[in-house]
Each structure stands twice: as structure tokens, then as C-alpha cells.
Design an enzyme around this catalytic site. Structure first.
Site, PDB file in Angstrom:
ATOM      1  N   ARG A 250      36.792  -0.296 139.820  1.00  0.00           N
ATOM      2  CA  ARG A 250      37.831   0.105 140.766  1.00  0.00           C
ATOM      3  C   ARG A 250      38.560   1.334 140.211  1.00  0.00           C
ATOM      4  O   ARG A 250      38.777   1.456 138.999  1.00  0.00           O
ATOM      5  CB  ARG A 250      38.847  -1.016 140.985  1.00  0.00           C
ATOM      6  CG  ARG A 250      38.359  -2.104 141.933  1.00  0.00           C
ATOM      7  CD  ARG A 250      38.206  -1.621 143.388  1.00  0.00           C
ATOM      8  NE  ARG A 250      37.800  -2.674 144.293  1.00  0.00           N
ATOM      9  CZ  ARG A 250      36.557  -2.937 144.682  1.00  0.00           C
ATOM     10  NH1 ARG A 250      35.545  -2.222 144.210  1.00  0.00           N
ATOM     11  NH2 ARG A 250      36.301  -3.907 145.545  1.00  0.00           N
ATOM     12  N   HIS A 298      31.876   5.229 147.031  1.00  0.00           N
ATOM     13  CA  HIS A 298      31.983   3.769 146.862  1.00  0.00           C
ATOM     14  C   HIS A 298      30.742   3.062 147.443  1.00  0.00           C
ATOM     15  O   HIS A 298      30.864   2.161 148.281  1.00  0.00           O
ATOM     16  CB  HIS A 298      33.264   3.246 147.542  1.00  0.00           C
ATOM     17  CG  HIS A 298      33.694   1.903 147.024  1.00  0.00           C
ATOM     18  ND1 HIS A 298      35.006   1.555 146.816  1.00  0.00           N
ATOM     19  CD2 HIS A 298      32.971   0.807 146.677  1.00  0.00           C
ATOM     20  CE1 HIS A 298      35.075   0.313 146.379  1.00  0.00           C
ATOM     21  NE2 HIS A 298      33.843  -0.157 146.281  1.00  0.00           N
TER      22      HIS A 298
HETATM   23  N1  LIG Z   1      31.682   0.060 143.488  1.00  0.00           N
HETATM   24  C1  LIG Z   1      31.194  -0.956 144.146  1.00  0.00           C
HETATM   25  O1  LIG Z   1      30.474  -0.765 145.115  1.00  0.00           O
HETATM   26  C2  LIG Z   1      31.471  -2.361 143.671  1.00  0.00           C
HETATM   27  C3  LIG Z   1      30.644  -3.407 144.100  1.00  0.00           C
HETATM   28  C4  LIG Z   1      30.858  -4.684 143.589  1.00  0.00           C
HETATM   29  C5  LIG Z   1      31.904  -4.921 142.698  1.00  0.00           C
HETATM   30  N2  LIG Z   1      32.719  -3.889 142.324  1.00  0.00           N
HETATM   31  C6  LIG Z   1      33.832  -4.118 141.377  1.00  0.00           C
HETATM   32  O2  LIG Z   1      33.353  -4.794 140.235  1.00  0.00           O
HETATM   33  C7  LIG Z   1      34.369  -5.706 139.816  1.00  0.00           C
HETATM   34  C8  LIG Z   1      33.793  -6.740 138.888  1.00  0.00           C
HETATM   35  O3  LIG Z   1      33.067  -7.720 139.610  1.00  0.00           O
HETATM   36  P1  LIG Z   1      32.530  -9.039 138.877  1.00  0.00           P
HETATM   37  O4  LIG Z   1      32.029  -9.913 139.960  1.00  0.00           O
HETATM   38  O5  LIG Z   1      31.654  -8.704 137.732  1.00  0.00           O
HETATM   39  O6  LIG Z   1      33.911  -9.656 138.328  1.00  0.00           O
HETATM   40  P2  LIG Z   1      34.105 -10.781 137.226  1.00  0.00           P
HETATM   41  O7  LIG Z   1      32.924 -11.651 137.131  1.00  0.00           O
HETATM   42  O8  LIG Z   1      35.409 -11.405 137.545  1.00  0.00           O
HETATM   43  O9  LIG Z   1      34.234  -9.959 135.855  1.00  0.00           O
HETATM   44  C9  LIG Z   1      35.354  -9.187 135.548  1.00  0.00           C
HETATM   45  C10 LIG Z   1      35.262  -8.666 134.123  1.00  0.00           C
HETATM   46  O10 LIG Z   1      36.431  -7.884 133.861  1.00  0.00           O
HETATM   47  C11 LIG Z   1      37.095  -8.430 132.715  1.00  0.00           C
HETATM   48  N3  LIG Z   1      38.552  -8.309 132.885  1.00  0.00           N
HETATM   49  C12 LIG Z   1      39.299  -8.738 133.924  1.00  0.00           C
HETATM   50  N4  LIG Z   1      40.611  -8.457 133.707  1.00  0.00           N
HETATM   51  C13 LIG Z   1      40.661  -7.842 132.516  1.00  0.00           C
HETATM   52  C14 LIG Z   1      41.725  -7.292 131.759  1.00  0.00           C
HETATM   53  N5  LIG Z   1      42.985  -7.342 132.163  1.00  0.00           N
HETATM   54  N6  LIG Z   1      41.424  -6.719 130.565  1.00  0.00           N
HETATM   55  C15 LIG Z   1      40.132  -6.666 130.150  1.00  0.00           C
HETATM   56  N7  LIG Z   1      39.091  -7.162 130.821  1.00  0.00           N
HETATM   57  C16 LIG Z   1      39.341  -7.735 132.002  1.00  0.00           C
HETATM   58  C17 LIG Z   1      36.686  -9.889 132.680  1.00  0.00           C
HETATM   59  O11 LIG Z   1      36.891 -10.403 131.398  1.00  0.00           O
HETATM   60  P3  LIG Z   1      37.202 -11.987 131.248  1.00  0.00           P
HETATM   61  O12 LIG Z   1      35.955 -12.685 131.744  1.00  0.00           O
HETATM   62  O13 LIG Z   1      37.451 -12.179 129.828  1.00  0.00           O
HETATM   63  O14 LIG Z   1      38.356 -12.270 132.141  1.00  0.00           O
HETATM   64  C18 LIG Z   1      35.203  -9.758 133.062  1.00  0.00           C
HETATM   65  O15 LIG Z   1      34.449  -9.274 131.973  1.00  0.00           O
HETATM   66  C19 LIG Z   1      34.914  -6.240 141.148  1.00  0.00           C
HETATM   67  O16 LIG Z   1      36.202  -6.771 141.002  1.00  0.00           O
HETATM   68  C20 LIG Z   1      34.915  -5.005 141.993  1.00  0.00           C
HETATM   69  O17 LIG Z   1      36.162  -4.354 141.836  1.00  0.00           O
HETATM   70  C21 LIG Z   1      32.520  -2.617 142.791  1.00  0.00           C
END
Ligand SMILES: NC(=O)c1ccc[n+]([C@@H]2O[C@H](COP(=O)([O-])OP(=O)(O)OC[C@H]3O[C@@H](n4cnc5c(N)ncnc54)[C@H](OP(=O)(O)O)[C@@H]3O)[C@@H](O)[C@H]2O)c1
Length: 335
Positions: A250, A298
């Protein structure tokens, strides 16, 4: 209670039809969107009609920008399944309305299909960048010039160190495994203390990972804690190896001005940006004309109905049998 009725609230083409096919024994109800022109619109508002059509709903499968507008308005809802991964629509809606997070279950769409798309997006950009393929293409095709701009010192994937911010999440873990399979050294940064991971290095501290990578990939979600995480000259830590910064998580994780500063000070050698502080990226943004910046709108990962419905059906079975569900939002942990 037999949960046989599912309400769909989405602008994604074929999501309703794919759900009907996947769950032939359920009644699937498509909620009409009164203000919708038929073109995908993130800022679409839903009104009293949609809220009224959803009053009996127990399970709603839909887009987070629309579902966020229904929070605290659906008395019978027990579970909402999102069609994408980010939860920023909820976070923003709750903060704007001053409401508390809802009591009912909300699950995200994430995992393998997003992981694979985002892995392919990043690896494509990495190879284009290392080998200068795009510049060569423009020179030779558009200018009819047979000129070999040989890059003598490019790195192959198995010689690189890739750092993934959010590398322990659903998407990050998938990408980390793929990069490792190709021989890259992988560092991951996350929030929780962890042991026993198969990646080369894991840390909860940015200064453990930023100085040591060739490519810095962020798949961090947008939360109050991640907003501005890479601001305040933190990318100066990258100065020794000058990685390319790839942001597919993001845009709120770093201010546009900080990306420009890091590029101009040569703390990073390039930026491939799929997500931005402000989307769509305004015409006035200096990122458009910066020679070291690649911009995509995006689209590093797109929700394909077949993938999303697969996760929904999987979660539906878990919901019925009261098993832990995939990609559940934990409001106590911030997202
Ligand atoms: N560009 C695009 O088209 C697209 C498409 C899909 C997703 N996304 C983005 O990708 C993000 C991640 O998706 P996901 O499903 O992989 O999410 P997820 O499974 O919830 O993983 C989030 C990761 O971020 C870490 N994290 C969260 N808060 C943190 C903080 N304050 N400090 C450090 N690390 C932190 C988490 O660590 P912990 O496990 O230790 O909490 C985990 O490693 C989504 O939220 C979305 O914004 C973008």
C-alpha cells in the site's frame, strides 16, 4: 441454523455467476447496485436500497469498498468474505464514522493466487531492470536502431538478496518461497517475533534488513502502524547497496516526497510503484516524470473470480463446520 443463502455485493464481473456454479445447492442472491454504471468504480456509493436488500443476510461475499458501507447496518450478518486483501476501506470507514470494529467475522481474499501474480509482477520488473530490456526495446524498435547497450554487470536472480517487508504474511511468504526456489537469498521483515522460518533472515527491525538487499519489496498492508513506516529518511539505511524499491503493498507506507528524496540522494537506485499515497496518482505528481520511477496503476494482482470463489467456498465449508477460517481480520491486532 442451515446457512444456505449467500448474498453477493460486488462489481467484479462473473463473481456472482461463478459463485452460483460453485455452490449449486445454495441460494445465491446478487444485490443490485443502484448507482452503478457498469464500469468498475472504487468510489461507488451504496444507498438505502442495497442496505434494505441485505437486512436478512447472514453471509455476504463482496468488495471491501462496498462492504465497509454496510458496517453496523446489517443486524443478521455473521460473516463477510472480501474479494481482495487490503482492509484499508474498513479502517478508513471506521475512523471517518467514529465507529468501533464490527463484532461479526470478516475474512480477506489472499494467498496463493495473489502471491503468484505479485511474484510474477516483481520478477518481471527485476529482470527488465537488471538487463535494461525496456530501454533497449525503445531504442531499437522505435528508433529502428540495432544497438547493443550491453550491461556487463547485471545480477541473476540466484545472486540477489531480496528483502520482503511483510514477508511473513500470506502473499509475502508465497513470494519468499518462490524467490528462494530460484536461488535468491531472502530476508523478511514483519511485526511478530518468529522462529523456525525457512527464509535466510527474519527481523522485526528495519535496520537489520534494509542495508543488505538488492531489491526491497513492500507487501505491507495499510494500517495506522504501517503508515509512514518508511518515512523520516529511513531509506538512508539502503545507501550502501542502493536497492530498487518495489511497492506492491500500500502507498501509505511511504510519502511520495520521501521516495523522490531517496532516489535523488541515491539511497535507492530505482522505484517500481504499483500503489501510491493518493490513487489515482495525480497529474501533478513528480513521480510521473522521474526517470528512475516505473508506475503501474495498482494492478500487480487482480482478483480473478475463480480464485476468489475458491477461497470463499473453502471458508464457507470451514464456517459450516466451525473450523478456523482463512485470512480472518483480527481487529485486536490492528487488522
Ligand atoms: N497491489 C495490489 O494489487 C495488491 C493486491 C493484493 C494485496 N495487496 C496488499 O498486500 C497486503 C498484504 O496482504 P497479505 O494478505 O499478505 O496480508 P497478511 O497476511 O496480513 O500479511 C501482512 C504482513 O505484514 C506484516 N505487518 C503488518 N503490520 C505490520 C507492522 N506494523 N510492522 C511490520 N510488519 C507488519 C505482517 O507481520 P505479522 O504477521 O507479524 O503481523 C505480515 O508479514 C494487503 O494488505 C494489501 O494492502 C496489494
Amino acid at each position: 441454523m442451515v446457512y444456505k443463502t449467500i448474498h453477493v455485493l460486488s462489481q467484479i464481473p462473473q463473481l456472482f455467476e461463478t459463485t452460483v456454479k460453485a455452490l449449486p445447492n445454495c441460494q445465491i442472491i446478487n444485490i443490485g447496485l443502484t448507482e452503478w454504471s457498469g464500469k468498475f468504480d472504487l468510489n461507488l456509493n451504496i444507498g438505502d436500497q442495497e442496505i434494505s436488500d441485505l437486512q436478512e443476510a447472514n453471509i455476504v461475499f463482496g468488495d471491501p469498498n462496498l462492504l465497509a458501507q454496510t458496517l453496523h447496518k446489517l443486524p443478521n450478518v455473521e460473516w463477510m468474505q472480501n474479494t481482495w486483501a487490503g482492509i484499508d476501506w474498513y479502517v478508513n470507514w471506521l475512523s471517518k464514522s467514529g465507529q468501533k470494529p464490527p463484532q461479526h467475522l470478516i475474512t480477506r481474499f489472499s494467498g496463493e493466487s495473489f502471491g503468484q501474480s505479485m511474484f510474477e509482477y516483481t520478477i518481471g520488473h527485476i529482470i527488465i531492470n537488471e538487463r535494461n530490456f525496456f530501454k533497449d526495446y525503445i531504442n531499437s524498435k522505435l528508433n529502428k536502431k540495432w544497438e547493443k547497450n550491453i550491461v556487463w554487470d547485471f545480477k541473476c536472480i540466484n545472486e540477489m538478496t531480496i528483502c520482503i517487508l511483510g514477508g511473513t504474511g500470506a502473499i509475502g511468504t508465497y513470494m519468499a518461497n518462490k524467490f528462494q526456489t530460484l536461488g535468491a537469498r531472502v530476508l523478511a521483515y514483519g511485526r511478530s517475533q518468529r522462529t523456525g522460518l525457512s527464509i535466510d533472515k527474519y527481523s522485526t527491525k528495519l535496520d537489520d534488513v534494509l542495508p543488505d538487499c538488492d531489491y526491497l519489496i513492500s507487501v505491507l498492508p495499510s494500517t495506522p502502524q504501517t503508515t509512514g513506516l518508511l518515512n523520516n529518511d529511513i531509506l538512508k539505511l539502503c545507501a550502501a547497496k542502493k536497492p530498487v524499491f518495489i511497492n506492491i503493498g500500500r502507498g501509505s507506507v511511504i510519502a511520495e516526497s520521501e521516495i523522490i528524496k531517496a532516489l535523488n540522494n541515491q539511497w535507492i537506485s530505482g522505484a517500481v510503484l504499483d500503489v501510491f499515497e493518493c490513487e489515482p496518482l495525480p497529474d501533478s505528481s513528480p513521480l510521473w516524470s522521474h526517470p528512475k520511477v516505473t508506475i503501474t496503476p495498482h494492478n500487480s494482482a487482480i482478483t480473478r473470480p475463480k480464485d476468489c470463489v475458491k477461497v470463499f467456498v473453502d471458508n464457507y465449508q470451514k464456517f459450516l463446520s466451525k473450523q478456523p477460517m482463512l485470512y480472518t481480520i483480527d481487529w485486536n491486532r490492528g487488522y
